[in-house]
Motif scaffolding. Structure first.
Motif, mmCIF file in Angstrom:
data_model
loop_
_atom_site.group_PDB
_atom_site.id
_atom_site.type_symbol
_atom_site.label_atom_id
_atom_site.label_comp_id
_atom_site.label_asym_id
_atom_site.label_seq_id
_atom_site.Cartn_x
_atom_site.Cartn_y
_atom_site.Cartn_z
ATOM 1 N N THR A 132 -1.793 19.754 -3.785
ATOM 2 C CA THR A 132 -1.222 20.436 -2.620
ATOM 3 C C THR A 132 -0.034 19.670 -2.042
ATOM 4 O O THR A 132 0.595 20.128 -1.085
ATOM 5 C CB THR A 132 -2.274 20.598 -1.503
ATOM 6 O OG1 THR A 132 -2.550 19.319 -0.920
ATOM 7 C CG2 THR A 132 -3.554 21.213 -2.038
ATOM 8 N N GLY A 133 0.242 18.490 -2.588
ATOM 9 C CA GLY A 133 1.335 17.665 -2.076
ATOM 10 C C GLY A 133 0.904 16.672 -1.023
ATOM 11 O O GLY A 133 1.739 15.960 -0.465
ATOM 12 N N ALA A 134 -0.387 16.588 -0.728
ATOM 13 C CA ALA A 134 -0.888 15.638 0.269
ATOM 14 C C ALA A 134 -0.929 14.233 -0.320
ATOM 15 O O ALA A 134 -1.459 14.023 -1.407
ATOM 16 C CB ALA A 134 -2.275 16.048 0.749
ATOM 17 N N ASN A 135 -0.360 13.281 0.402
ATOM 18 C CA ASN A 135 -0.289 11.900 -0.078
ATOM 19 C C ASN A 135 -1.580 11.134 0.199
ATOM 20 O O ASN A 135 -2.323 11.451 1.123
ATOM 21 C CB ASN A 135 0.847 11.154 0.630
ATOM 22 C CG ASN A 135 2.215 11.657 0.232
ATOM 23 O OD1 ASN A 135 2.631 12.728 0.661
ATOM 24 N ND2 ASN A 135 2.911 10.896 -0.578
ATOM 25 N N VAL A 136 -1.795 10.079 -0.600
ATOM 26 C CA VAL A 136 -2.822 9.100 -0.260
ATOM 27 C C VAL A 136 -2.524 8.585 1.150
ATOM 28 O O VAL A 136 -1.389 8.292 1.494
ATOM 29 C CB VAL A 136 -2.820 7.927 -1.263
ATOM 30 C CG1 VAL A 136 -3.675 6.773 -0.743
ATOM 31 C CG2 VAL A 136 -3.321 8.379 -2.631
ATOM 32 N N TRP A 157 0.827 -1.214 0.000
ATOM 33 C CA TRP A 157 0.000 0.000 0.000
ATOM 34 C C TRP A 157 0.862 1.265 0.000
ATOM 35 O O TRP A 157 0.428 2.317 -0.445
ATOM 36 C CB TRP A 157 -0.965 -0.009 1.184
ATOM 37 C CG TRP A 157 -1.937 1.136 1.160
ATOM 38 C CD1 TRP A 157 -1.894 2.282 1.899
ATOM 39 C CD2 TRP A 157 -3.106 1.257 0.320
ATOM 40 N NE1 TRP A 157 -2.955 3.101 1.593
ATOM 41 C CE2 TRP A 157 -3.712 2.493 0.622
ATOM 42 C CE3 TRP A 157 -3.685 0.438 -0.644
ATOM 43 C CZ2 TRP A 157 -4.872 2.930 0.000
ATOM 44 C CZ3 TRP A 157 -4.850 0.874 -1.274
ATOM 45 C CH2 TRP A 157 -5.429 2.104 -0.962
ATOM 46 N N ARG A 158 2.086 1.165 0.496
ATOM 47 C CA ARG A 158 2.959 2.348 0.515
ATOM 48 C C ARG A 158 3.224 2.873 -0.890
ATOM 49 O O ARG A 158 3.432 4.075 -1.077
ATOM 50 C CB ARG A 158 4.284 2.018 1.209
ATOM 51 C CG ARG A 158 4.157 2.033 2.726
ATOM 52 C CD ARG A 158 5.452 1.665 3.412
ATOM 53 N NE ARG A 158 5.182 1.135 4.748
ATOM 54 C CZ ARG A 158 6.021 0.395 5.439
ATOM 55 N NH1 ARG A 158 7.192 0.068 4.923
ATOM 56 N NH2 ARG A 158 5.703 -0.042 6.644
ATOM 57 N N THR A 159 3.247 1.993 -1.886
ATOM 58 C CA THR A 159 3.386 2.467 -3.267
ATOM 59 C C THR A 159 2.200 3.332 -3.644
ATOM 60 O O THR A 159 2.351 4.388 -4.265
ATOM 61 C CB THR A 159 3.500 1.275 -4.246
ATOM 62 O OG1 THR A 159 4.690 0.536 -3.937
ATOM 63 C CG2 THR A 159 3.587 1.752 -5.690
ATOM 64 N N VAL A 160 1.001 2.924 -3.236
ATOM 65 C CA VAL A 160 -0.201 3.726 -3.493
ATOM 66 C C VAL A 160 -0.089 5.072 -2.780
ATOM 67 O O VAL A 160 -0.468 6.121 -3.320
ATOM 68 C CB VAL A 160 -1.466 2.972 -3.037
ATOM 69 C CG1 VAL A 160 -2.720 3.775 -3.374
ATOM 70 C CG2 VAL A 160 -1.535 1.584 -3.662
ATOM 71 N N SER A 161 0.468 5.066 -1.562
ATOM 72 C CA SER A 161 0.539 6.299 -0.762
ATOM 73 C C SER A 161 1.542 7.307 -1.312
ATOM 74 O O SER A 161 1.610 8.438 -0.837
ATOM 75 C CB SER A 161 0.877 5.972 0.700
ATOM 76 O OG SER A 161 2.234 5.590 0.839
ATOM 77 N N ALA A 180 -6.559 0.702 -4.931
ATOM 78 C CA ALA A 180 -5.417 1.542 -5.312
ATOM 79 C C ALA A 180 -5.857 2.632 -6.281
ATOM 80 O O ALA A 180 -5.460 3.802 -6.155
ATOM 81 C CB ALA A 180 -4.318 0.682 -5.931
ATOM 82 N N GLU A 181 -6.683 2.256 -7.251
ATOM 83 C CA GLU A 181 -7.154 3.241 -8.227
ATOM 84 C C GLU A 181 -8.161 4.202 -7.621
ATOM 85 O O GLU A 181 -8.173 5.389 -7.945
ATOM 86 C CB GLU A 181 -7.748 2.509 -9.433
ATOM 87 C CG GLU A 181 -6.696 1.718 -10.200
ATOM 88 C CD GLU A 181 -7.229 1.020 -11.431
ATOM 89 O OE1 GLU A 181 -6.406 0.624 -12.267
ATOM 90 O OE2 GLU A 181 -8.466 0.870 -11.570
#
Length: 281
Positions: free
Chosen positions: A59-63, A49-53, A199-200
């Protein structure tokens, strides 16, 4: 320029049809394994899941790395029948929201509809094994990201549960079906599709964020780019280098409670390639 799911992700599970508790446990354990609050052996579902994140909004906010099951609802009476259209999936959500103990969570919620073995869905097996979209306010009252995945165990395992079932045209190629890690072809096949769709959904919840191609109505998303790849060297029908347990069951990720899963890789925005934590290079 669209949003990603950067706030803690609350999954609201809708079990449509009759689901054995054993099947629910496998899927629940996979979903619980996504969050970094769980500790799994390497390579883990949380590392996948870290790849998805790695995906961000403008704004630069990650999943978010925080993924929890916030509520569950069982629609054992098949409230909209055993033959569903894409649109009637939204009616299933509307019914669940009205009936379930969970509220409409239009800030952090995503809705995951899982249909049982005996439910047919428009385009299932022929064109899709799962899909994601968002609800129309006219149907549910809000715009809510959702995903649907069906159990293909009896309808089309060779299409939607590959490599645990092999299409007829491959029968003479020497490639045999692999043993599923939780001993259920349909549910183990669903796990990878659920990972793909989540993920999508996280990186493209309103179909206006991360996708390739010029047509947002038919996007190529971060799961589509890596479909069929599960390990190093994969491609051309070969799933790549994966692992086997002492009973010969195939997996590439470790989850909670000792469970193992086989989940396709995801396109990494850092490596500009398909990636997974079981990579050997």
């Amino acid at each position: 320029m669209g949003p990603v799911l950067s706030s803690p992700i609350n999954i609201y599970l809708i079990w449509y049809g009759k689901w054995p508790q054993s099947h629910k446990l496998i899927i629940n354990d996979f979903l619980l394994s996504l969050s970094t609050t769980t500790s799994n052996d390497h390579p883990s579902v949380a590392e996948w899941w870290r790849t998805v994140s790695l995906y961000t909004d403008q704004t630069g906010a990650n999943v978010s790395r925080s993924v929890v099951i916030a509520g569950e609802y069982s629609d054992q009476r098949y409230s909209h029948g055993t033959q569903l259209s894409r649109l009637s999936i939204q009616q299933v959500i509307a019914t669940a929201v009205r009936s379930a103990p969970f509220q409409i969570d239009h800030k952090n919620g995503i809705y995951l509809i899982l249909t049982s073995l005996d439910v047919t869905v428009e385009d299932f097996c022929r064109a899709v094994c799962g899909f994601h979209y968002f609800t129309f306010p006219s149907m549910v009252g809000y715009t809510l990201p959702y995903a649907w995945v069906g159990n293909s165990g009896k309808q089309c395992p060779e299409v939607c549960a590959y490599p645990f079932a092999i299409p007829g045209y491959m029968a003479g190629s020497g490639a045999g079906a692999l043993l599923p890690p939780n001993s259920d072809v349909g549910v183990d096949g669903m796990i990878s599709v659920i990972g793909h769709e989540l993920a999508e959904l996280a990186s493209n919840p309103l179909v206006n964020a991360w996708y390739a191609g010029e047509d947002p109505t038919a996007p190529v998303e971060i799961g589509d780019l890596c479909e069929g790849l599960y390990g190093t060297g994969g491609g051309g029908g070969y799933i790549g280098q994966v692992m086997k347990d002492n009973q010969g069951r195939t997996f590439n990720l470790n989850g909670t409670k000792g469970r193992k899963f086989l989940v396709q890789w995801i396109w990494s925005p850092v490596f500009k390639a398909c990636a997974g934590p079981n990579a050997l290079d």
